[in-house]
Design a protein around this motif. Structure first.
Motif, mmCIF file in Angstrom:
data_model
loop_
_atom_site.group_PDB
_atom_site.id
_atom_site.type_symbol
_atom_site.label_atom_id
_atom_site.label_comp_id
_atom_site.label_asym_id
_atom_site.label_seq_id
_atom_site.Cartn_x
_atom_site.Cartn_y
_atom_site.Cartn_z
ATOM 1 N N ALA A 1 9.874 -12.636 2.580
ATOM 2 C CA ALA A 1 9.297 -13.611 2.416
ATOM 3 C C ALA A 1 8.606 -14.600 3.240
ATOM 4 C CB ALA A 1 10.669 -14.758 1.772
ATOM 5 N N GLU A 2 9.163 -14.468 4.437
ATOM 6 C CA GLU A 2 8.413 -15.312 5.560
ATOM 7 C C GLU A 2 6.971 -14.995 5.549
ATOM 8 O OE1 GLU A 2 8.326 -15.600 10.381
ATOM 9 O OE2 GLU A 2 9.008 -13.679 9.357
ATOM 10 N N ILE A 3 6.588 -13.887 5.496
ATOM 11 C CA ILE A 3 5.046 -13.439 5.562
ATOM 12 C C ILE A 3 4.415 -13.753 4.163
ATOM 13 C CG2 ILE A 3 3.516 -11.381 5.469
ATOM 14 C CD1 ILE A 3 6.249 -9.902 6.961
ATOM 15 N N ILE B 1 0.350 -5.546 3.280
ATOM 16 C CA ILE B 1 0.991 -5.859 4.540
ATOM 17 C C ILE B 1 2.146 -5.389 5.025
ATOM 18 C CG2 ILE B 1 1.518 -7.768 6.250
ATOM 19 C CD1 ILE B 1 -0.412 -9.681 4.624
ATOM 20 N N LYS B 2 2.311 -4.694 5.704
ATOM 21 C CA LYS B 2 3.662 -3.779 6.045
ATOM 22 C C LYS B 2 4.202 -4.009 7.456
ATOM 23 C CE LYS B 2 5.085 0.992 5.180
ATOM 24 N NZ LYS B 2 4.636 2.343 5.127
ATOM 25 N N ARG B 3 5.364 -4.547 7.251
ATOM 26 C CA ARG B 3 6.266 -4.784 8.659
ATOM 27 C C ARG B 3 7.325 -3.644 8.714
ATOM 28 N NH1 ARG B 3 9.752 -9.840 10.316
ATOM 29 N NH2 ARG B 3 10.715 -8.758 12.445
ATOM 30 N N GLU B 4 7.408 -2.976 9.764
ATOM 31 C CA GLU B 4 8.532 -2.059 9.836
ATOM 32 C C GLU B 4 9.337 -2.629 11.415
ATOM 33 O OE1 GLU B 4 7.441 2.042 10.396
ATOM 34 O OE2 GLU B 4 6.491 2.031 8.538
ATOM 35 N N LEU B 5 10.441 -1.923 11.138
ATOM 36 C CA LEU B 5 11.476 -2.300 12.325
ATOM 37 C C LEU B 5 11.982 -3.863 12.300
ATOM 38 C CD1 LEU B 5 9.411 -1.052 15.474
ATOM 39 C CD2 LEU B 5 11.287 0.304 13.977
ATOM 40 N N ASP C 1 10.795 -5.072 21.661
ATOM 41 C CA ASP C 1 9.476 -5.241 21.987
ATOM 42 C C ASP C 1 8.377 -4.941 20.784
ATOM 43 O OD1 ASP C 1 10.331 -6.648 24.037
ATOM 44 O OD2 ASP C 1 9.665 -4.958 25.482
ATOM 45 N N LEU C 2 8.508 -3.573 20.270
ATOM 46 C CA LEU C 2 7.430 -2.928 19.310
ATOM 47 C C LEU C 2 7.806 -3.989 18.049
ATOM 48 C CD1 LEU C 2 5.605 -0.949 18.518
ATOM 49 C CD2 LEU C 2 7.526 0.523 18.093
ATOM 50 N N HIS D 1 5.882 -7.933 14.010
ATOM 51 C CA HIS D 1 6.188 -9.258 13.398
ATOM 52 C C HIS D 1 4.933 -10.070 13.597
ATOM 53 C CE1 HIS D 1 8.744 -12.845 13.128
ATOM 54 N NE2 HIS D 1 7.973 -12.830 11.896
ATOM 55 N N LEU D 2 4.386 -10.158 14.721
ATOM 56 C CA LEU D 2 3.167 -11.066 14.933
ATOM 57 C C LEU D 2 1.797 -10.469 14.322
ATOM 58 C CD1 LEU D 2 3.461 -11.632 18.668
ATOM 59 C CD2 LEU D 2 3.969 -13.406 16.895
ATOM 60 N N ARG D 3 1.768 -9.132 14.190
ATOM 61 C CA ARG D 3 0.576 -8.589 13.474
ATOM 62 C C ARG D 3 0.831 -8.887 12.062
ATOM 63 N NH1 ARG D 3 0.822 -3.807 17.026
ATOM 64 N NH2 ARG D 3 2.060 -2.924 15.557
ATOM 65 N N ALA D 4 1.913 -8.750 11.535
ATOM 66 C CA ALA D 4 2.151 -9.293 10.091
ATOM 67 C C ALA D 4 1.838 -10.427 9.688
ATOM 68 C CB ALA D 4 3.452 -8.870 9.629
ATOM 69 N N LEU D 5 2.277 -11.266 10.529
ATOM 70 C CA LEU D 5 1.987 -12.904 10.475
ATOM 71 C C LEU D 5 0.441 -13.061 10.511
ATOM 72 C CD1 LEU D 5 4.885 -14.467 12.280
ATOM 73 C CD2 LEU D 5 4.549 -14.306 9.738
ATOM 74 N N THR D 6 -0.324 -12.601 11.355
ATOM 75 C CA THR D 6 -1.972 -12.575 11.634
ATOM 76 C C THR D 6 -2.390 -12.181 10.360
ATOM 77 O OG1 THR D 6 -1.658 -12.528 13.920
ATOM 78 C CG2 THR D 6 -3.735 -11.908 12.894
ATOM 79 N N ALA D 7 -1.936 -11.021 9.973
ATOM 80 C CA ALA D 7 -2.396 -10.148 8.575
ATOM 81 C C ALA D 7 -2.249 -11.281 7.510
ATOM 82 C CB ALA D 7 -2.091 -8.783 8.593
#
Length: 209
Positions: free
Chosen positions: A18-20, A169-173, A187-188, A193-199
């Motif tokens: 939901a955040e994304i 948009i796929k966010r793992e971990l 860290d990964l 997380h940051l990549r997903a929000l940018t995407a």
């Protein structure tokens, strides 16, 4: 303009999907102030478990022979398909559960197909963003590579069956922050997380046209 948004998290107050999706929607809304957003949350308001069977069997029965339950299920299926047909843009937020597609999403998709038919291009050329989140890691070289049986199914339905102009948009971990066994991956996970929000911001602007 009409945005259709679907959520399927069973934990809406802490939902990472939901955040994304919120980020995608915010970009779309900024470009279309006052436009309509049609929402359906399958996690908090799940569809009846028997609705698909009733709609499917009702669809094969002559109108006069349908039970009241079959008519109601077909009415629900028609409503769900209509929400997609009326959409100018679509956002879906669907987590991975137990290595497969959410039962809520599967019931929804089955009901839409019961109403529209298996070959209907409901989302033909409609800009659509699928946000999916996964607690663990399933990428190439990971111990559970190939265990994600959810994303390929959703892509098949949305892109191939319904002909959506699809962005994934796929966010793992997502469990790395709370699972001690995944502490080394935090860290990964933060990077993902940051990549997903940018995407999501990029996809939201594209969705807005």
């Amino acid at each position: 303009m009409n945005l259709f948004r679907l959520d399927a998290s069973i934990l809406p107050t802490t939902s990472t999907s939901a955040e994304i999706a919120d980020t995608v929607e915010a970009e779309w809304a900024a470009a279309h102030p006052g436009a309509t957003v049609t929402r359906r949350h399958l996690g908090t308001d799940p569809l009846p478990a028997d609705a698909w069977a009733l709609a499917a069997t009702g669809g094969f029965a002559p109108e006069q022979d349908r039970t009241e339950a079959q008519r109601e299920a077909l009415g629900l299926a028609t409503e769900l398909a209509g929400e997609l047909e009326r959409a100018d843009a679509v956002v879906l937020a669907v987590p991975l559960y137990n290595y497969g597609v959410s039962q809520h999403f599967k019931t929804w998709a089955d009901l839409v197909i019961a109403a529209a038919g298996p070959t209907a291009s409901l989302l033909k050329d409609t800009p659509t963003v699928l946000v999916t989140t996964l607690g663990g890691g399933y990428g190439p070289g990971t111990p559970r590579e190939g265990w994600d049986h959810s994303t390929p199914y959703m892509e098949r339905i949305l892109r191939d069956a319904w002909q959506a102009d699809l962005t994934v948009i796929k966010r793992e971990l997502t469990l790395a922050g709370t699972n001690p066994a995944m502490a080394a991956l935090r860290d990964l996970a933060d990077e993902q997380h940051l990549r997903a929000l940018t995407a999501a911001r990029t996809a939201g602007r594209a969705l807005a046209g």
